[in-house]
Design a protein around this motif. Structure first.
Motif, PDB file in Angstrom:
ATOM      1  N   TYR A 199      15.021 -34.086  79.084  1.00  0.00           N
ATOM      2  CA  TYR A 199      15.922 -35.243  79.148  1.00  0.00           C
ATOM      3  C   TYR A 199      15.422 -36.269  80.166  1.00  0.00           C
ATOM      4  O   TYR A 199      15.400 -37.468  79.895  1.00  0.00           O
ATOM      5  CB  TYR A 199      17.335 -34.789  79.500  1.00  0.00           C
ATOM      6  CG  TYR A 199      18.312 -35.922  79.616  1.00  0.00           C
ATOM      7  CD1 TYR A 199      18.899 -36.480  78.490  1.00  0.00           C
ATOM      8  CD2 TYR A 199      18.650 -36.448  80.868  1.00  0.00           C
ATOM      9  CE1 TYR A 199      19.795 -37.531  78.596  1.00  0.00           C
ATOM     10  CE2 TYR A 199      19.538 -37.492  80.981  1.00  0.00           C
ATOM     11  CZ  TYR A 199      20.113 -38.032  79.846  1.00  0.00           C
ATOM     12  OH  TYR A 199      20.994 -39.070  79.958  1.00  0.00           O
ATOM     13  N   ASP A 200      15.015 -35.797  81.337  1.00  0.00           N
ATOM     14  CA  ASP A 200      14.546 -36.703  82.389  1.00  0.00           C
ATOM     15  C   ASP A 200      13.281 -37.449  81.990  1.00  0.00           C
ATOM     16  O   ASP A 200      13.031 -38.551  82.483  1.00  0.00           O
ATOM     17  CB  ASP A 200      14.305 -35.946  83.689  1.00  0.00           C
ATOM     18  CG  ASP A 200      15.596 -35.469  84.339  1.00  0.00           C
ATOM     19  OD1 ASP A 200      16.680 -36.000  83.989  1.00  0.00           O
ATOM     20  OD2 ASP A 200      15.527 -34.552  85.180  1.00  0.00           O
ATOM     21  N   ALA A 201      12.493 -36.883  81.093  1.00  0.00           N
ATOM     22  CA  ALA A 201      11.246 -37.520  80.674  1.00  0.00           C
ATOM     23  C   ALA A 201      11.459 -38.592  79.605  1.00  0.00           C
ATOM     24  O   ALA A 201      10.524 -39.332  79.282  1.00  0.00           O
ATOM     25  CB  ALA A 201      10.281 -36.457  80.144  1.00  0.00           C
ATOM     26  N   LEU A 202      12.678 -38.697  79.073  1.00  0.00           N
ATOM     27  CA  LEU A 202      12.951 -39.695  78.036  1.00  0.00           C
ATOM     28  C   LEU A 202      12.915 -41.105  78.613  1.00  0.00           C
ATOM     29  O   LEU A 202      13.225 -41.303  79.793  1.00  0.00           O
ATOM     30  CB  LEU A 202      14.326 -39.447  77.414  1.00  0.00           C
ATOM     31  CG  LEU A 202      14.510 -38.155  76.647  1.00  0.00           C
ATOM     32  CD1 LEU A 202      15.961 -38.011  76.206  1.00  0.00           C
ATOM     33  CD2 LEU A 202      13.581 -38.074  75.453  1.00  0.00           C
ATOM     34  N   PRO A 203      12.579 -42.094  77.781  1.00  0.00           N
ATOM     35  CA  PRO A 203      12.642 -43.485  78.247  1.00  0.00           C
ATOM     36  C   PRO A 203      14.080 -43.859  78.638  1.00  0.00           C
ATOM     37  O   PRO A 203      15.040 -43.359  78.038  1.00  0.00           O
ATOM     38  CB  PRO A 203      12.181 -44.299  77.037  1.00  0.00           C
ATOM     39  CG  PRO A 203      11.520 -43.327  76.126  1.00  0.00           C
ATOM     40  CD  PRO A 203      12.097 -41.986  76.408  1.00  0.00           C
ATOM     41  N   GLN A 204      14.212 -44.735  79.610  1.00  0.00           N
ATOM     42  CA  GLN A 204      15.525 -45.120  80.117  1.00  0.00           C
ATOM     43  C   GLN A 204      16.473 -45.626  79.022  1.00  0.00           C
ATOM     44  O   GLN A 204      17.630 -45.204  78.988  1.00  0.00           O
ATOM     45  CB  GLN A 204      15.370 -46.169  81.226  1.00  0.00           C
ATOM     46  CG  GLN A 204      16.688 -46.664  81.796  1.00  0.00           C
ATOM     47  CD  GLN A 204      17.515 -45.564  82.432  1.00  0.00           C
ATOM     48  OE1 GLN A 204      16.994 -44.624  82.996  1.00  0.00           O
ATOM     49  NE2 GLN A 204      18.814 -45.683  82.330  1.00  0.00           N
ATOM     50  N   PRO A 205      16.055 -46.508  78.103  1.00  0.00           N
ATOM     51  CA  PRO A 205      17.003 -46.966  77.072  1.00  0.00           C
ATOM     52  C   PRO A 205      17.506 -45.824  76.176  1.00  0.00           C
ATOM     53  O   PRO A 205      18.666 -45.819  75.765  1.00  0.00           O
ATOM     54  CB  PRO A 205      16.205 -47.979  76.253  1.00  0.00           C
ATOM     55  CG  PRO A 205      15.073 -48.377  77.116  1.00  0.00           C
ATOM     56  CD  PRO A 205      14.785 -47.217  78.016  1.00  0.00           C
ATOM     57  N   LEU A 206      16.650 -44.861  75.912  1.00  0.00           N
ATOM     58  CA  LEU A 206      17.052 -43.723  75.086  1.00  0.00           C
ATOM     59  C   LEU A 206      18.035 -42.836  75.842  1.00  0.00           C
ATOM     60  O   LEU A 206      19.037 -42.384  75.275  1.00  0.00           O
ATOM     61  CB  LEU A 206      15.826 -42.924  74.650  1.00  0.00           C
ATOM     62  CG  LEU A 206      16.082 -41.709  73.776  1.00  0.00           C
ATOM     63  CD1 LEU A 206      16.896 -42.058  72.540  1.00  0.00           C
ATOM     64  CD2 LEU A 206      14.762 -41.060  73.375  1.00  0.00           C
ATOM     65  N   ARG A 207      17.787 -42.600  77.109  1.00  0.00           N
ATOM     66  CA  ARG A 207      18.739 -41.808  77.914  1.00  0.00           C
ATOM     67  C   ARG A 207      20.090 -42.502  77.977  1.00  0.00           C
ATOM     68  O   ARG A 207      21.137 -41.866  77.872  1.00  0.00           O
ATOM     69  CB  ARG A 207      18.213 -41.586  79.329  1.00  0.00           C
ATOM     70  CG  ARG A 207      17.148 -40.528  79.405  1.00  0.00           C
ATOM     71  CD  ARG A 207      16.817 -40.230  80.816  1.00  0.00           C
ATOM     72  NE  ARG A 207      16.442 -41.480  81.488  1.00  0.00           N
ATOM     73  CZ  ARG A 207      15.759 -41.549  82.597  1.00  0.00           C
ATOM     74  NH1 ARG A 207      15.399 -40.464  83.214  1.00  0.00           N
ATOM     75  NH2 ARG A 207      15.438 -42.693  83.127  1.00  0.00           N
ATOM     76  N   GLN A 208      20.074 -43.812  78.120  1.00  0.00           N
ATOM     77  CA  GLN A 208      21.325 -44.563  78.173  1.00  0.00           C
ATOM     78  C   GLN A 208      22.066 -44.436  76.841  1.00  0.00           C
ATOM     79  O   GLN A 208      23.285 -44.265  76.817  1.00  0.00           O
ATOM     80  CB  GLN A 208      21.048 -46.026  78.500  1.00  0.00           C
ATOM     81  CG  GLN A 208      22.287 -46.844  78.725  1.00  0.00           C
ATOM     82  CD  GLN A 208      21.954 -48.248  79.173  1.00  0.00           C
ATOM     83  OE1 GLN A 208      20.797 -48.668  79.181  1.00  0.00           O
ATOM     84  NE2 GLN A 208      22.963 -48.998  79.553  1.00  0.00           N
ATOM     85  N   TRP A 209      21.347 -44.508  75.736  1.00  0.00           N
ATOM     86  CA  TRP A 209      21.987 -44.357  74.426  1.00  0.00           C
ATOM     87  C   TRP A 209      22.584 -42.955  74.280  1.00  0.00           C
ATOM     88  O   TRP A 209      23.698 -42.814  73.768  1.00  0.00           O
ATOM     89  CB  TRP A 209      20.983 -44.626  73.296  1.00  0.00           C
ATOM     90  CG  TRP A 209      21.627 -44.530  71.955  1.00  0.00           C
ATOM     91  CD1 TRP A 209      22.296 -45.523  71.309  1.00  0.00           C
ATOM     92  CD2 TRP A 209      21.695 -43.380  71.111  1.00  0.00           C
ATOM     93  NE1 TRP A 209      22.781 -45.048  70.110  1.00  0.00           N
ATOM     94  CE2 TRP A 209      22.422 -43.736  69.967  1.00  0.00           C
ATOM     95  CE3 TRP A 209      21.219 -42.083  71.217  1.00  0.00           C
ATOM     96  CZ2 TRP A 209      22.678 -42.847  68.935  1.00  0.00           C
ATOM     97  CZ3 TRP A 209      21.469 -41.191  70.187  1.00  0.00           C
ATOM     98  CH2 TRP A 209      22.187 -41.576  69.066  1.00  0.00           C
ATOM     99  N   LEU A 210      21.861 -41.947  74.723  1.00  0.00           N
ATOM    100  CA  LEU A 210      22.354 -40.573  74.611  1.00  0.00           C
ATOM    101  C   LEU A 210      23.651 -40.359  75.395  1.00  0.00           C
ATOM    102  O   LEU A 210      24.495 -39.569  74.983  1.00  0.00           O
ATOM    103  CB  LEU A 210      21.290 -39.582  75.086  1.00  0.00           C
ATOM    104  CG  LEU A 210      20.140 -39.339  74.123  1.00  0.00           C
ATOM    105  CD1 LEU A 210      19.047 -38.514  74.800  1.00  0.00           C
ATOM    106  CD2 LEU A 210      20.616 -38.658  72.859  1.00  0.00           C
ATOM    107  N   THR A 211      23.814 -41.054  76.510  1.00  0.00           N
ATOM    108  CA  THR A 211      25.040 -40.890  77.289  1.00  0.00           C
ATOM    109  C   THR A 211      26.255 -41.428  76.557  1.00  0.00           C
ATOM    110  O   THR A 211      27.380 -41.011  76.829  1.00  0.00           O
ATOM    111  CB  THR A 211      24.947 -41.582  78.663  1.00  0.00           C
ATOM    112  OG1 THR A 211      24.797 -42.987  78.475  1.00  0.00           O
ATOM    113  CG2 THR A 211      23.821 -41.017  79.489  1.00  0.00           C
ATOM    114  N   GLN A 212      26.043 -42.338  75.601  1.00  0.00           N
ATOM    115  CA  GLN A 212      27.151 -42.938  74.871  1.00  0.00           C
ATOM    116  C   GLN A 212      27.247 -42.445  73.431  1.00  0.00           C
ATOM    117  O   GLN A 212      28.113 -42.901  72.685  1.00  0.00           O
ATOM    118  CB  GLN A 212      27.007 -44.459  74.881  1.00  0.00           C
ATOM    119  CG  GLN A 212      27.029 -45.027  76.279  1.00  0.00           C
ATOM    120  CD  GLN A 212      26.673 -46.493  76.324  1.00  0.00           C
ATOM    121  OE1 GLN A 212      26.429 -47.123  75.312  1.00  0.00           O
ATOM    122  NE2 GLN A 212      26.653 -47.056  77.512  1.00  0.00           N
ATOM    123  N   ALA A 213      26.371 -41.548  73.036  1.00  0.00           N
ATOM    124  CA  ALA A 213      26.364 -41.055  71.656  1.00  0.00           C
ATOM    125  C   ALA A 213      27.624 -40.240  71.368  1.00  0.00           C
ATOM    126  O   ALA A 213      28.174 -39.586  72.256  1.00  0.00           O
ATOM    127  CB  ALA A 213      25.121 -40.200  71.412  1.00  0.00           C
TER     128      ALA A 213
END
Length: 84
Positions: free
Chosen positions: A22-36
């Motif tokens: 999870y930490d290795a994911l790009p920032q925009p993707l991590r942000q999207w995952l938090t709101q999925a």
């Protein structure tokens, strides 16, 4: 002995730490995952991100992730919808 340790099922070891993935994911993707709406694995989200060229066009990749998630939610409503 704990109940879950008596299982006869074959145990599988994780290949890597899920938090490191999870930490290795790009920032925009991590942000999207938090709101999925659905629980995504880092690997499946990253696969779609890479297929749609997320590093070059993050907006298109986020749009595709939204479309995939909406399709999965629609499929889920068909499963749980009352039968007439």
């Amino acid at each position: 002995m704990s109940r879950n340790l008596r299982s006869e099922l074959k145990r599988r070891r994780r290949q890597a730490s899920p938090m490191q993935a999870y930490d290795a994911l790009p920032q925009p993707l991590r942000q999207w995952l938090t709101q999925a709406c659905l629980p995504w694995s880092p690997a499946s989200a990253l696969k779609i991100w890479r297929q749609t060229g997320g590093s070059r066009n993050p907006a298109a990749a986020i749009g595709r992730l939204n479309a995939v998630e909406q399709a999965m939610l629609q499929q889920d409503t068909k499963v749980w919808a009352p039968k007439s």
